[in-house]
Structures are given as C-alpha cells and as structure tokens.
Design an enzyme around this catalytic site. Structure first.
Site, mmCIF file in Angstrom:
data_model
loop_
_atom_site.group_PDB
_atom_site.id
_atom_site.type_symbol
_atom_site.label_atom_id
_atom_site.label_comp_id
_atom_site.label_asym_id
_atom_site.label_seq_id
_atom_site.Cartn_x
_atom_site.Cartn_y
_atom_site.Cartn_z
ATOM 1 N N CYS A 234 -7.172 -5.329 -10.144
ATOM 2 C CA CYS A 234 -7.752 -4.475 -9.096
ATOM 3 C C CYS A 234 -8.542 -3.348 -9.738
ATOM 4 O O CYS A 234 -9.740 -3.473 -9.961
ATOM 5 C CB CYS A 234 -6.655 -3.936 -8.180
ATOM 6 N N GLU B 23 -1.472 -2.801 -14.456
ATOM 7 C CA GLU B 23 -1.718 -2.396 -15.840
ATOM 8 C C GLU B 23 -2.339 -3.490 -16.703
ATOM 9 O O GLU B 23 -2.025 -3.612 -17.889
ATOM 10 C CB GLU B 23 -0.432 -1.886 -16.496
ATOM 11 N N CYS C 75 0.832 -1.201 0.000
ATOM 12 C CA CYS C 75 0.000 0.000 0.000
ATOM 13 C C CYS C 75 0.873 1.260 0.000
ATOM 14 O O CYS C 75 1.703 1.448 0.897
ATOM 15 C CB CYS C 75 -0.925 0.020 1.205
#
Length: 316
Positions: free
Chosen positions: A224, A202, A98
């Site tokens: 995601c 990507e 994160c």
C-alpha cells in the site's frame, strides 16, 4: 507469488491504480472503501470510486479490480455487495482494518475487530448474497489492542465462508509504527486457518518482501504505502526489478499531472500531487528538495512548470 495493490483512502484512487498497474505486474487491485450505512447505494457511487467497472472490472492494462465495502450492517453490506458484483467487480473485499478515528467511531473498520461474531455475520451475509464463483475476502489487523485476538478474527472470516484474508500484521493501537510489525503472527495463523492468507505491512523493497515471505510462509503480499514511496514496488518485490530512477519518477509525475488536471479535478491537483510527494520523499532525496519548491503553490499550472523544469534539467 502474487502481489496485490491495496487500498488507501483518498490516495490510491482509480487514476493512481491505472498508472501503477501499467508499470507493475500486479495480480489484483482493491479499491478505496465504499461506505455502507443503511441503504442500497446508487450505481453512481460504485462507478465514482471504481470506474474500472465500465471496463469489466479491470484497469486499462487488464489488472482485475475488487470493490471494498466498509460498514457494520450485515444485510445492507450484502445488498451492496450484490450490486457491486452485478456492476462487474471481480469479487468483494470487506474492510475490518481501517484505524481512522472517524471510521471507527461510526462502527466501521478496525473497531469490528473487537466483535468477531459481527464479523462472522457480515462475511456470511455477503458470501450468501454473491456469486459463489467470485471471492469474498477481508482485510484485517491482528486485533484492536491484543495481537493474540487474530486467531478468533481469522477464524470468524474463515468459518463464515470467506475465501481469503489479508492480514496487516499490527493491531489498531499499533497504528503504522514500524517497530510494531508482527509478521510472526501471520505464520501462526497459517497453521490454524484453512483459507489463504495474504501478508501486509512494512514491505518497502525486495528484501522486505523476501523477509516477510520467509517469516510468514505465505505466497502472497499486499503493498500500500510502499507503492507510493517507490512507484514500481510491485515489480521490485515480485521480480527483483531495478527501482525506478528519479528521472523516471518525474516523467510519471508529469503523466499523473495530465490525468489529474482534466476537468474539475484540476481544482484538487495541487493537494493530490503534494500528497504524493509526501510519500516519494521517503525514497527519493530529490523529491524532498522539489517539494520545497511546490508546497506553497496552490494552482496546477505553476506546479507543472516546476516539474517540467526539473525533468528538463535532468535530461539536459
């Protein structure tokens, strides 16, 4: 090929997981992170972020769900990992990726990429504390600011007993800039690390997925943000399925509205649906136009009316 629905804090919650696993053949979902500081968290925290624990750790359509933990203390992470497994999680994932400033400032997420020894200690403690039949995995980036650090990072996870590692092929400093993707590092990692690697970053369509697999030589992908841009991305990537039409997406948005408006969640619905539109408009020009109609609306009912009218207009 496996395709995993990854975590997105504040976005890919259990309602979104339920809907997206109904329309996609995902092999696994990973939850938003459970933040661990210095205590064993109550069961209610795990059930709130992962209500699938009430269903043997699976979504309504049967997709396994893995609880993700974020923190810096090996012992407390181990205790909470044990608790999550006891409650029914299909393994444990540890967040080392994160990039959010608030998370990194409190010594969580990507900041730990600068300390492979601590990463090793965390993974080892969690692995030793949990059922060896269930996987302990980690989600990482290539490094903090230098992608060559990925080799020490992945080695720390593997040597500590991690079963798999998801690699987002950017550094923390890269953020999410498209031009900074470095899939080639994942290919190099495959030659050096003995545990399976899942490629992330990507992948927006079938062609991206194929390029990523070809470049990295992995047999698993995590999606995601793309899963919000294109709701059936899992099947597009996995089976070369036809992307959902805008009419189908509108129908899905109305179903989402029914879920979200139940109970107190109706208070949050306007922000949540606008957040989803922010992703959809990258894939669907119609979403950009419709977003202009709803962005000033602050109550659920008028937003749903706009969606219903748009859906009826297409069907007419």
């Amino acid at each position: 090929m496996r395709v995993i629905l990854g975590p997105m804090e504040g976005v890919l919650d259990h309602l979104m997981r339920e809907m997206l696993t109904e329309i996609n053949d995902y092999d696994l979902c990973v939850t938003e992170f459970v933040r661990v500081v210095d205590q064993l968290l109550p069961n209610s925290v795990f059930y709130r972020l992962c209500p699938e624990l009430y269903n043997n750790g699976k979504t309504a359509s049967g997709t396994p769900v893995r609880v993700q933990l974020l923190g810096q203390d090996p012992n407390w992470l181990a205790e909470n990992a044990r608790r999550a497994i006891e409650l029914g999680s299909s393994g444990i994932d540890i967040n080392f990726g994160c990039p959010a400033k608030a998370v990194n400032k409190s010594r969580g997420g990507a900041v730990l990429l600068q300390d492979p020894q601590l990463m090793y200690d965390i993974v080892k403690s969690v692995r030793e504390a949990t059922d060896p039949r269930l996987p302990v995995t980690a989600k990482v980036r290539l490094g903090w600011d230098d992608p060559s650090h990925c080799f020490d990072i992945a080695d720390a996870v593997a040597q500590a007993g991690g079963d798999e590692i998801v690699v987002h092929a950017r550094t923390k400093v890269d953020g999410y800039k498209a031009e900074t993707i470095k899939w080639e590092y994942i290919r190099q990692l495959k030659d050096k690390v003995r545990i399976p690697i899942i490629a992330n970053g990507e992948v927006w369509n079938y062609q991206d997925g194929q390029r990523c697999l070809d470049t990295t030589q992995t047999d698993a992908l995590m999606v995601c943000r793309g899963a919000l841009n294109l709701p059936n991305l899992g099947n597009v990537v996995k089976h070369n399925a036809t992307p959902m039409t805008w009419a189908e997406v509108l129908a899905l948005l109305l179903r989402y509205s029914e879920y979200e408006i139940k109970g107190d969640k109706g208070l949050y619905y306007p922000n949540r649906v606008k957040q989803w539109f922010a992703y959809l408009r990258h894939e669907y020009p119609e979403a950009k136009a419709l977003f202009a109609d709803i962005r000033r609306l602050n109550r659920a009912k008028p937003i749903v009316e706009v969606l219903e009218n748009a859906h009826r207009a297409i069907a007419a």
